[in-house]
Enzyme design. Structure first.
Site, mmCIF file in Angstrom:
data_model
loop_
_atom_site.group_PDB
_atom_site.id
_atom_site.type_symbol
_atom_site.label_atom_id
_atom_site.label_comp_id
_atom_site.label_asym_id
_atom_site.label_seq_id
_atom_site.Cartn_x
_atom_site.Cartn_y
_atom_site.Cartn_z
ATOM 1 N N GLU A 176 139.647 46.268 2.271
ATOM 2 C CA GLU A 176 140.438 47.172 3.117
ATOM 3 C C GLU A 176 139.540 48.042 4.004
ATOM 4 O O GLU A 176 138.530 48.594 3.543
ATOM 5 C CB GLU A 176 141.292 48.070 2.212
ATOM 6 C CG GLU A 176 142.167 49.064 2.949
ATOM 7 C CD GLU A 176 142.858 50.037 1.996
ATOM 8 O OE1 GLU A 176 143.840 50.672 2.437
ATOM 9 O OE2 GLU A 176 142.420 50.177 0.848
ATOM 10 N N LYS A 213 150.851 48.507 5.965
ATOM 11 C CA LYS A 213 150.916 48.998 4.582
ATOM 12 C C LYS A 213 152.178 49.818 4.349
ATOM 13 O O LYS A 213 152.465 50.768 5.082
ATOM 14 C CB LYS A 213 149.670 49.833 4.293
ATOM 15 C CG LYS A 213 149.510 50.296 2.858
ATOM 16 C CD LYS A 213 148.136 50.939 2.696
ATOM 17 C CE LYS A 213 147.861 51.393 1.278
ATOM 18 N NZ LYS A 213 146.484 51.936 1.143
ATOM 19 N N CYS A 251 146.091 47.527 -0.828
ATOM 20 C CA CYS A 251 145.670 48.556 -1.784
ATOM 21 C C CYS A 251 146.829 49.173 -2.576
ATOM 22 O O CYS A 251 147.312 48.557 -3.509
ATOM 23 C CB CYS A 251 144.832 49.611 -1.074
ATOM 24 S SG CYS A 251 143.768 50.555 -2.200
#
Length: 299
Positions: free
Chosen positions: A45, A118, A155
């Site tokens: 990431e 995200k 993540c």
């Protein structure tokens, strides 16, 4: 008829705070993974620089760039086409006055297959992402690449079983999670690495799909008006098989290139015969649309 086999790879390395240096390193490792036979190669990431979300500084918004014409994405498109590999590319996206923690999926011919933003944005000591990122608006997506249908999340998304299930319901054959996680500035005794791994192993096992997680290593120090913030990233990148078993794993200190091969047709047969998708009861899952177990969040 030959089975569909795919070789996946997770890269793990320390980042400097120099974009050119980090992108050069990522390219070097992608090339090395391709030489090991990898077809789909996951970079960690926000690999262009330090994990800047340790602190809240308005000048760090200058690191964001628009999706279209992004120089790192363009470079990775050329690299993917040259090597014939799939590369998800994580970046800090600027979209007019919005900002996202995003990933572009580059197919083996260099085609940009689209964008995922995200969805789950953390906010805690050392991981203050809500200061920088809007919640993603793309929803969970599946990308049909040359080698497999893949689901890619980012993540903090990896802690949510709903995200993994949503991607596999849409046909994802492999799950990918680029990551930046390490020590906790507020509690030196807190070490989440085994918890982190077990949760994702559960996603693989519950959905009967392989899973690839790429995390960074190294100590990163970012200055603030209140002093320095420090995180030591613990690496431990891994690849899990469709029952959640670890098939390749990195340590917490070294640059590594993990690879593993999977037979997607064999896994598909096992997934079908196991019955977890046959026996689902979505008619009973309305509670998942609530925040507190009683009131739908969309009302």
């Amino acid at each position: 008829m030959e089975s569909r086999k795919v070789v996946v790879s997770a890269l793990q390395f320390a980042c400097s705070d120099d974009v050119a240096f980090n992108v050069d390193k990522a390219e070097r490792l992608v090339r090395a993974a391709q030489k090991k036979g990898a077809n789909i190669i996951l970079i960690q990431e926000l690999f262009e620089g330090y994990y800047f979300c340790q602190v809240q500084r308005e000048d760090l918004f200058q690191r964001a760039k628009p999706y279209k014409g992004h120089p790192t994405i363009l470079r990775m498109q050329k690299l993917a086409k040259e090597l014939g590999v799939v590369i998800p590319v994580s970046f800090f996206e600027e979209a007019n006055n919005a900002h996202y923690n995003s990933i572009a999926i580059i197919d083996a011919d260099g085609t940009d297959l689209g964008l995922y933003r995200k969805s789950h944005i953390p906010d805690g000591p050392g991981y203050q992402e809500k200061f920088y990122f809007n919640p993603g608006d793309t929803g969970f997506k599946v990308f049909e690449t040359k080698f497999a249908k893949i689901g890619v999340a980012i993540c903090w998304d990896q802690w949510f079983p709903e995200a993994a299930r949503a991607m596999v319901l849409q046909g994802a054959e492999i799950l990918f999670y680029p990551t930046a996680i390490g020590s906790e500035p507020q509690d030196e005794g807190l070490d989440s690495r085994e918890h982190w791994k077990r949760v994702m192993q559960g996603h693989a096992g519950a959905n009967l799909v392989p899973l690839v997680a790429s995390n960074r290593i190294g100590k990163e120090i970012i200055g603030t008006e209140h002093g320095n913030s420090v995180i030591t990233f613990y690496g431990c990148s891994f690849i899990a098989g469709p029952t959640g078993e670890i098939v390749a794993a990195a340590n917490d200190k070294d640059e590594e290139i993990l690879v593993a091969e999977f037979d997607l047709d064999e896994i598909k047969s096992k997934r079908s015969s196991w019955g977890v998708f046959r026996d689902r009861r979505p008619d009973l899952y309305e509670v998942l649309l609530t925040l507190d177990g009683s009131k739908p969040s969309y009302v």
